[in-house]
Motif scaffolding. Sequence first.
Motif, PDB file in Angstrom:
ATOM      1  N   GLN A  89       0.974  -1.279   0.083  1.00 48.90           N
ATOM      2  CA  GLN A  89       0.061   0.036   0.052  1.00 48.90           C
ATOM      3  C   GLN A  89       0.804   1.262   0.086  1.00 48.90           C
ATOM      4  O   GLN A  89       0.783   2.324  -0.693  1.00 48.90           O
ATOM      5  N   LEU A  90       1.825   1.265   0.896  1.00 47.83           N
ATOM      6  CA  LEU A  90       2.958   2.372   0.766  1.00 47.83           C
ATOM      7  C   LEU A  90       3.506   2.449  -0.571  1.00 47.83           C
ATOM      8  O   LEU A  90       3.689   3.743  -0.961  1.00 47.83           O
ATOM      9  N   ALA A  91       4.002   1.615  -0.968  1.00 43.82           N
ATOM     10  CA  ALA A  91       4.564   1.550  -2.354  1.00 43.82           C
ATOM     11  C   ALA A  91       3.628   2.208  -3.420  1.00 43.82           C
ATOM     12  O   ALA A  91       3.988   2.828  -4.374  1.00 43.82           O
ATOM     13  N   LEU A  92       2.248   1.541  -3.464  1.00 46.79           N
ATOM     14  CA  LEU A  92       1.346   2.304  -4.380  1.00 46.79           C
ATOM     15  C   LEU A  92       1.252   3.793  -4.197  1.00 46.79           C
ATOM     16  O   LEU A  92       0.982   4.698  -5.183  1.00 46.79           O
ATOM     17  N   ALA A  93       1.092   3.808  -2.828  1.00 50.75           N
ATOM     18  CA  ALA A  93       0.795   5.408  -2.569  1.00 50.75           C
ATOM     19  C   ALA A  93       1.692   6.407  -3.004  1.00 50.75           C
ATOM     20  O   ALA A  93       1.728   7.572  -3.421  1.00 50.75           O
ATOM     21  N   THR A  94       3.226   5.784  -2.818  1.00 51.93           N
ATOM     22  CA  THR A  94       4.311   6.604  -3.203  1.00 51.93           C
ATOM     23  C   THR A  94       4.387   6.885  -4.805  1.00 51.93           C
ATOM     24  O   THR A  94       4.664   7.952  -5.161  1.00 51.93           O
ATOM     25  N   ALA A  95       4.122   5.813  -5.642  1.00 54.05           N
ATOM     26  CA  ALA A  95       4.131   5.888  -6.798  1.00 54.05           C
ATOM     27  C   ALA A  95       2.921   6.751  -7.405  1.00 54.05           C
ATOM     28  O   ALA A  95       3.333   7.520  -8.479  1.00 54.05           O
ATOM     29  N   LEU A  96       1.911   6.682  -6.811  1.00 54.38           N
ATOM     30  CA  LEU A  96       0.883   7.604  -7.399  1.00 54.38           C
ATOM     31  C   LEU A  96       1.061   9.080  -6.822  1.00 54.38           C
ATOM     32  O   LEU A  96       0.473  10.103  -7.337  1.00 54.38           O
ATOM     33  N   ASN A  97       1.681   9.378  -5.598  1.00 51.55           N
ATOM     34  CA  ASN A  97       1.845  10.784  -5.098  1.00 51.55           C
ATOM     35  C   ASN A  97       3.340  11.231  -5.488  1.00 51.55           C
ATOM     36  O   ASN A  97       3.717  12.368  -5.112  1.00 51.55           O
ATOM     37  N   GLN A  98       3.653  11.017  -6.609  1.00 52.61           N
ATOM     38  CA  GLN A  98       4.919  11.818  -7.382  1.00 52.61           C
ATOM     39  C   GLN A  98       4.203  13.357  -7.867  1.00 52.61           C
ATOM     40  O   GLN A  98       3.177  13.275  -8.351  1.00 52.61           O
ATOM     41  N   PRO A  99       5.127  14.074  -8.124  1.00 51.51           N
ATOM     42  CA  PRO A  99       4.832  15.477  -8.620  1.00 51.51           C
ATOM     43  C   PRO A  99       4.439  15.685 -10.145  1.00 51.51           C
ATOM     44  O   PRO A  99       3.887  16.509 -10.291  1.00 51.51           O
ATOM     45  N   SER A 100       4.994  14.345 -10.821  1.00 53.92           N
ATOM     46  CA  SER A 100       4.650  14.434 -12.256  1.00 53.92           C
ATOM     47  C   SER A 100       3.242  13.998 -12.495  1.00 53.92           C
ATOM     48  O   SER A 100       2.706  14.066 -13.715  1.00 53.92           O
ATOM     49  N   ARG A 101       2.538  13.517 -11.596  1.00 46.26           N
ATOM     50  CA  ARG A 101       1.350  12.779 -11.797  1.00 46.26           C
ATOM     51  C   ARG A 101       0.259  13.993 -11.546  1.00 46.26           C
ATOM     52  O   ARG A 101       0.346  15.024 -11.182  1.00 46.26           O
ATOM     53  N   SER A 102      -0.970  13.416 -12.220  1.00 43.96           N
ATOM     54  CA  SER A 102      -2.151  14.511 -12.335  1.00 43.96           C
ATOM     55  C   SER A 102      -2.674  15.057 -10.609  1.00 43.96           C
ATOM     56  O   SER A 102      -2.467  14.076  -9.903  1.00 43.96           O
ATOM     57  N   VAL A 103      -3.458  15.936 -10.646  1.00 44.62           N
ATOM     58  CA  VAL A 103      -3.880  16.031  -9.218  1.00 44.62           C
ATOM     59  C   VAL A 103      -4.859  15.053  -8.585  1.00 44.62           C
ATOM     60  O   VAL A 103      -4.630  14.650  -7.293  1.00 44.62           O
ATOM     61  N   LEU A 104      -5.528  14.598  -9.461  1.00 46.52           N
ATOM     62  CA  LEU A 104      -6.552  13.115  -9.315  1.00 46.52           C
ATOM     63  C   LEU A 104      -5.679  12.210  -8.598  1.00 46.52           C
ATOM     64  O   LEU A 104      -6.082  11.568  -7.752  1.00 46.52           O
ATOM     65  N   LEU A 105      -4.444  11.782  -9.368  1.00 51.43           N
ATOM     66  CA  LEU A 105      -3.637  10.782  -8.883  1.00 51.43           C
ATOM     67  C   LEU A 105      -3.013  10.902  -7.652  1.00 51.43           C
ATOM     68  O   LEU A 105      -2.613  10.075  -6.832  1.00 51.43           O
ATOM     69  N   ARG A 106      -2.626  12.245  -7.528  1.00 49.86           N
ATOM     70  CA  ARG A 106      -1.955  12.490  -6.050  1.00 49.86           C
ATOM     71  C   ARG A 106      -2.836  12.529  -4.983  1.00 49.86           C
ATOM     72  O   ARG A 106      -2.387  12.254  -3.921  1.00 49.86           O
TER      73      ARG A 106
END
Length: 102
Positions: free
Chosen positions: A36-53
């Motif tokens: 869960q932490l790995a998935l959250a970290t991957a989605l929370n990258q600055p290059s991702r969209s606001v919805l994914l963050r």
Amino acid sequence: MTIYGLVQDVIIGAVVLISGLYVLRKLLPKWMRGRQLALATALNQPSRSVLLRKLGGFLQPGESSGGGCGSGCSSCSSCASNPEVQAEAAKEIKPLEFQRHI
């Protein structure tokens, strides 16, 4: 394939997926927390969209207290390692009495 069959397959697939995640969470909590932490970290990258963050922030696991039943923390007074609870439980236990009827 009819629309009914498609809807049925989607619902059954969702139920099986949720059940599998529940079982993994109960049987392998540390492993699931790491995934869960790995998935959250991957989605929370600055290059991702606001919805994914926002989704990554939502999936971020909470801080672990490190305690639990049997850890001896004595914070909830319900652990088996709490001597006060053990003393009270020992007072309440009564042996069985068998009576013979002839």
